[in-house]
Design a protein around this motif. Sequence first.
Motif, PDB file in Angstrom:
ATOM      1  N   THR A 198      -1.636  -6.777  10.148  1.00  0.00           N
ATOM      2  CA  THR A 198      -0.285  -6.633   9.611  1.00  0.00           C
ATOM      3  C   THR A 198      -0.288  -5.636   8.464  1.00  0.00           C
ATOM      4  O   THR A 198      -1.148  -5.706   7.581  1.00  0.00           O
ATOM      5  CB  THR A 198       0.247  -7.981   9.084  1.00  0.00           C
ATOM      6  OG1 THR A 198       0.264  -8.939  10.140  1.00  0.00           O
ATOM      7  CG2 THR A 198       1.661  -7.832   8.535  1.00  0.00           C
ATOM      8  N   ILE A 199       0.660  -4.709   8.489  1.00  0.00           N
ATOM      9  CA  ILE A 199       0.922  -3.832   7.349  1.00  0.00           C
ATOM     10  C   ILE A 199       2.332  -4.141   6.878  1.00  0.00           C
ATOM     11  O   ILE A 199       3.296  -3.964   7.622  1.00  0.00           O
ATOM     12  CB  ILE A 199       0.778  -2.348   7.727  1.00  0.00           C
ATOM     13  CG1 ILE A 199      -0.671  -2.041   8.103  1.00  0.00           C
ATOM     14  CG2 ILE A 199       1.232  -1.457   6.575  1.00  0.00           C
ATOM     15  CD1 ILE A 199      -0.907  -0.629   8.572  1.00  0.00           C
ATOM     16  N   GLN A 200       2.439  -4.613   5.641  1.00  0.00           N
ATOM     17  CA  GLN A 200       3.722  -5.091   5.133  1.00  0.00           C
ATOM     18  C   GLN A 200       4.043  -4.448   3.790  1.00  0.00           C
ATOM     19  O   GLN A 200       3.146  -4.183   2.979  1.00  0.00           O
ATOM     20  CB  GLN A 200       3.699  -6.617   4.987  1.00  0.00           C
ATOM     21  CG  GLN A 200       5.029  -7.220   4.557  1.00  0.00           C
ATOM     22  CD  GLN A 200       5.017  -8.737   4.581  1.00  0.00           C
ATOM     23  OE1 GLN A 200       3.967  -9.362   4.480  1.00  0.00           O
ATOM     24  NE2 GLN A 200       6.181  -9.343   4.730  1.00  0.00           N
ATOM     25  N   SER A 201       5.324  -4.183   3.572  1.00  0.00           N
ATOM     26  CA  SER A 201       5.823  -3.686   2.284  1.00  0.00           C
ATOM     27  C   SER A 201       5.012  -2.485   1.800  1.00  0.00           C
ATOM     28  O   SER A 201       4.584  -2.426   0.643  1.00  0.00           O
ATOM     29  CB  SER A 201       5.789  -4.812   1.238  1.00  0.00           C
ATOM     30  OG  SER A 201       6.554  -5.907   1.665  1.00  0.00           O
ATOM     31  N   SER A 202       4.813  -1.527   2.697  1.00  0.00           N
ATOM     32  CA  SER A 202       3.978  -0.368   2.392  1.00  0.00           C
ATOM     33  C   SER A 202       4.702   0.920   2.763  1.00  0.00           C
ATOM     34  O   SER A 202       5.720   0.896   3.467  1.00  0.00           O
ATOM     35  CB  SER A 202       2.643  -0.462   3.143  1.00  0.00           C
ATOM     36  OG  SER A 202       1.925  -1.619   2.753  1.00  0.00           O
ATOM     37  N   SER A 203       4.170   2.054   2.298  1.00  0.00           N
ATOM     38  CA  SER A 203       4.773   3.350   2.612  1.00  0.00           C
ATOM     39  C   SER A 203       3.698   4.422   2.689  1.00  0.00           C
ATOM     40  O   SER A 203       2.622   4.289   2.094  1.00  0.00           O
ATOM     41  CB  SER A 203       5.815   3.734   1.548  1.00  0.00           C
ATOM     42  OG  SER A 203       5.214   3.894   0.288  1.00  0.00           O
ATOM     43  N   ALA A 204       4.010   5.478   3.427  1.00  0.00           N
ATOM     44  CA  ALA A 204       3.102   6.627   3.567  1.00  0.00           C
ATOM     45  C   ALA A 204       1.712   6.177   4.001  1.00  0.00           C
ATOM     46  O   ALA A 204       0.696   6.537   3.407  1.00  0.00           O
ATOM     47  CB  ALA A 204       3.031   7.427   2.272  1.00  0.00           C
ATOM     48  N   VAL A 205       1.665   5.384   5.068  1.00  0.00           N
ATOM     49  CA  VAL A 205       0.417   4.843   5.592  1.00  0.00           C
ATOM     50  C   VAL A 205       0.137   5.456   6.955  1.00  0.00           C
ATOM     51  O   VAL A 205       1.041   5.584   7.784  1.00  0.00           O
ATOM     52  CB  VAL A 205       0.489   3.304   5.700  1.00  0.00           C
ATOM     53  CG1 VAL A 205      -0.737   2.751   6.417  1.00  0.00           C
ATOM     54  CG2 VAL A 205       0.630   2.675   4.323  1.00  0.00           C
ATOM     55  N   LEU A 241       0.838  -1.191   0.000  1.00  0.00           N
ATOM     56  CA  LEU A 241       0.000   0.000   0.000  1.00  0.00           C
ATOM     57  C   LEU A 241       0.876   1.245   0.000  1.00  0.00           C
ATOM     58  O   LEU A 241       1.981   1.247   0.537  1.00  0.00           O
ATOM     59  CB  LEU A 241      -0.907   0.019   1.223  1.00  0.00           C
ATOM     60  CG  LEU A 241      -1.824  -1.183   1.440  1.00  0.00           C
ATOM     61  CD1 LEU A 241      -2.656  -0.987   2.692  1.00  0.00           C
ATOM     62  CD2 LEU A 241      -2.720  -1.416   0.222  1.00  0.00           C
ATOM     63  N   LYS A 242       0.359   2.319  -0.584  1.00  0.00           N
ATOM     64  CA  LYS A 242       1.053   3.599  -0.569  1.00  0.00           C
ATOM     65  C   LYS A 242       0.025   4.719  -0.452  1.00  0.00           C
ATOM     66  O   LYS A 242      -0.932   4.781  -1.222  1.00  0.00           O
ATOM     67  CB  LYS A 242       1.878   3.790  -1.843  1.00  0.00           C
ATOM     68  CG  LYS A 242       2.693   5.080  -1.848  1.00  0.00           C
ATOM     69  CD  LYS A 242       3.578   5.184  -3.078  1.00  0.00           C
ATOM     70  CE  LYS A 242       4.420   6.457  -3.039  1.00  0.00           C
ATOM     71  NZ  LYS A 242       5.299   6.580  -4.236  1.00  0.00           N
ATOM     72  N   GLY A 243       0.231   5.589   0.528  1.00  0.00           N
ATOM     73  CA  GLY A 243      -0.665   6.719   0.707  1.00  0.00           C
ATOM     74  C   GLY A 243      -2.055   6.325   1.151  1.00  0.00           C
ATOM     75  O   GLY A 243      -3.043   6.987   0.804  1.00  0.00           O
ATOM     76  N   VAL A 244      -2.170   5.273   1.950  1.00  0.00           N
ATOM     77  CA  VAL A 244      -3.472   4.768   2.395  1.00  0.00           C
ATOM     78  C   VAL A 244      -3.687   5.152   3.856  1.00  0.00           C
ATOM     79  O   VAL A 244      -2.759   5.107   4.667  1.00  0.00           O
ATOM     80  CB  VAL A 244      -3.560   3.239   2.217  1.00  0.00           C
ATOM     81  CG1 VAL A 244      -4.813   2.676   2.865  1.00  0.00           C
ATOM     82  CG2 VAL A 244      -3.511   2.886   0.741  1.00  0.00           C
ATOM     83  N   SER A 277       8.311  -1.720   5.957  1.00  0.00           N
ATOM     84  CA  SER A 277       7.560  -0.538   5.534  1.00  0.00           C
ATOM     85  C   SER A 277       8.308   0.740   5.882  1.00  0.00           C
ATOM     86  O   SER A 277       9.238   0.736   6.700  1.00  0.00           O
ATOM     87  CB  SER A 277       6.171  -0.533   6.180  1.00  0.00           C
ATOM     88  OG  SER A 277       5.402  -1.628   5.725  1.00  0.00           O
ATOM     89  N   ASP A 278       7.881   1.849   5.258  1.00  0.00           N
ATOM     90  CA  ASP A 278       8.508   3.143   5.480  1.00  0.00           C
ATOM     91  C   ASP A 278       7.429   4.208   5.628  1.00  0.00           C
ATOM     92  O   ASP A 278       6.392   4.173   4.948  1.00  0.00           O
ATOM     93  CB  ASP A 278       9.427   3.502   4.308  1.00  0.00           C
ATOM     94  CG  ASP A 278      10.047   4.872   4.467  1.00  0.00           C
ATOM     95  OD1 ASP A 278      10.883   5.047   5.372  1.00  0.00           O
ATOM     96  OD2 ASP A 278       9.672   5.784   3.696  1.00  0.00           O
ATOM     97  N   SER A 279       7.662   5.144   6.531  1.00  0.00           N
ATOM     98  CA  SER A 279       6.765   6.285   6.727  1.00  0.00           C
ATOM     99  C   SER A 279       5.360   5.824   7.107  1.00  0.00           C
ATOM    100  O   SER A 279       4.392   6.004   6.369  1.00  0.00           O
ATOM    101  CB  SER A 279       6.721   7.170   5.480  1.00  0.00           C
ATOM    102  OG  SER A 279       8.002   7.696   5.202  1.00  0.00           O
TER     103      SER A 279
END
Length: 462
Positions: free
Chosen positions: A190-197, A151-154, A217-219
Motif C-alpha cells: 500500500t502507498i498512502q497519502s504520498s506524492s511524486a512516487v 512519502l514524497k519524491g521516493v 496520493s498524487d503523482s
Amino acid sequence: MEKILLITLLVMVAVAHAHADNSIYDEMFMLEEFEDLHTSDEIEQELLEIPGWKSERGSKVLVNVDGFGAVGDGITDDTQAFLSAWNKSCSIPKSVFLVPERRRYLLKPAAFKGPCADKLIIQIDGTIVAPDDPKNWDPKNPRTWLHFSKLKGVSFQGAGVIDGSGGKWWDSSCKRNKSNPCREAPTALTIQSSSAVSVNGLNIQNSQQMHFVISNSDSVRVLNVKISAPESSPNTDGIHITKSTNVVIQDCKIGTGDDCISIVNGSSGIKMKNIYCGPGHGISIGSLGKDNSTGIVTKIVLDNAYFKETTNGLRIKTWQGGSGYVRAVRFENVRVENIANPIIIDQFYCDSPKSCKNQTSAVEISQIVYRNISGTTKSARAMKFACSDTVPCNKIVLGNINLEKDDGTVETYCNSATGFGYGYVHPSADCLQSSDKDMHSDQKEDIEIVQPFKDDHIHTEL
C-alpha cells in the motif's frame, strides 16, 4: 493529423444525424477535449528520470537491512530489522534502503512512515514474504501488510519479489467457500497519502487480497511492474486506485483472480498505457455507489492494452442507490482474445449473496469513448450497456469497433443508454441512438424491442 481526422469524421456523423437533437454537437466537442489527455510523451520523459542507485553509489548512502540484523532465510522474523533500517534511511538525504538479492525475508505487518529526507530510493532486489497462516496475523492489522505512507519524491525499484503467501487466505474466503465467514484480508503493498512516487520493475505475487493499493496520493508512476496470482484467488485485484490523482501505469503485466486494475471513488487523471491483462476480471472503473454512497471518477485514459481470457474487458460497474458520476473516460487501441464481456457498463452491479433491491438513484455515467477495440468474445453480447432507467448513460461513443464470436453472431445490448458510433462498428450499436430501453442490435437486423434476459439486472461478481 489523427485529431483532424477524428473531428472530420464527427462532422460527417453530425450531418448524418441532423434530425437528432443538439447533443451530437456536445459529443463532438467532448471528444475534441479528450484528445488533450495524452498518455505517451510525458510518461516516456519520466522514464528517463528514474534514478539508478548503483551508477550513483558515490553520492548515495547505502542502508542494507542485513546491517540491522535481518537474516533473510525466509524463516526468521525480520520485521524489526526492516523497521530499524527504514528509520535510518528515511532520515538521511539521498539514501538507499536496500533489500539484497538472493535472500528471502519474512515480514509481519509493517508500517513504513514518512516524511523522509530527499531522494530516498527503496531498492528491492531480494524476496519479501508474508506469514502464510492467517491465524498468526496480528488482528490489529487486518487490511495491510507492507504499508508506506506520507512519502514524497521516493522511488521504489528493483527486480525483487513481494510475495503475500495468500493460499490459506484464499481457502478461508467466503468467495471460495460460502460456509466461511466473509472477513477482511491484507493488501500486499500500500502507498498512502504520498506524492511524486515512482514504482519500477517490482514483482508482486500471491497477495492475501489486493496486491497493490494507491490511496489518497498524487503523482504516482507505476512502470514495468508484474503482478500475478492464480485465476481462482478471490478478491486479488492487481492495482487498486482510490482517492488518488495523476497516476500513470505503464508497461505492466497483470494476471490475478479479480480486476487487473480497479479505479474507485475520488480518482482523476489516471493514465494507463501498454497493459497486459489476464487472467482476471479486466480493467474496471468501480464498483461505485455501494450502500447509497457517492462515487466520482473522471479523466481516465487506457491506451494500448491486451486482454486474454478475462471475464471482462473494459468495465464500469455501479450499485443501485448510489450518486455521483463517471465521466471523461477514453478506452482506445485495445485487443481482446476470448473474453466474456469485452465492453460492459453495469449500473445494476450486485456483488452480494443476496439480491439487491431496486433503487431509483444511480451514479451517472457519461462521456465514455471506446475507440479501436477489436478481438474475440465468448458472449453473444459483445457490448452491453445496462443503465439505470432514472439516470441513463449518455454520450457513449464507439469508433472502429470489431468484435467477433468464433461460434456465432454478436450483438449490442442497451438499456437506457444513448450515444453514437462512427467508422466501422461491429456489432452494430444502433440501439444507442434511441432512448428506449431494453434494446439490442447487430449487423444483420434492424433495431427491435426485446425482453431482457432474466439476469440482465441481477449481477453478481463475475
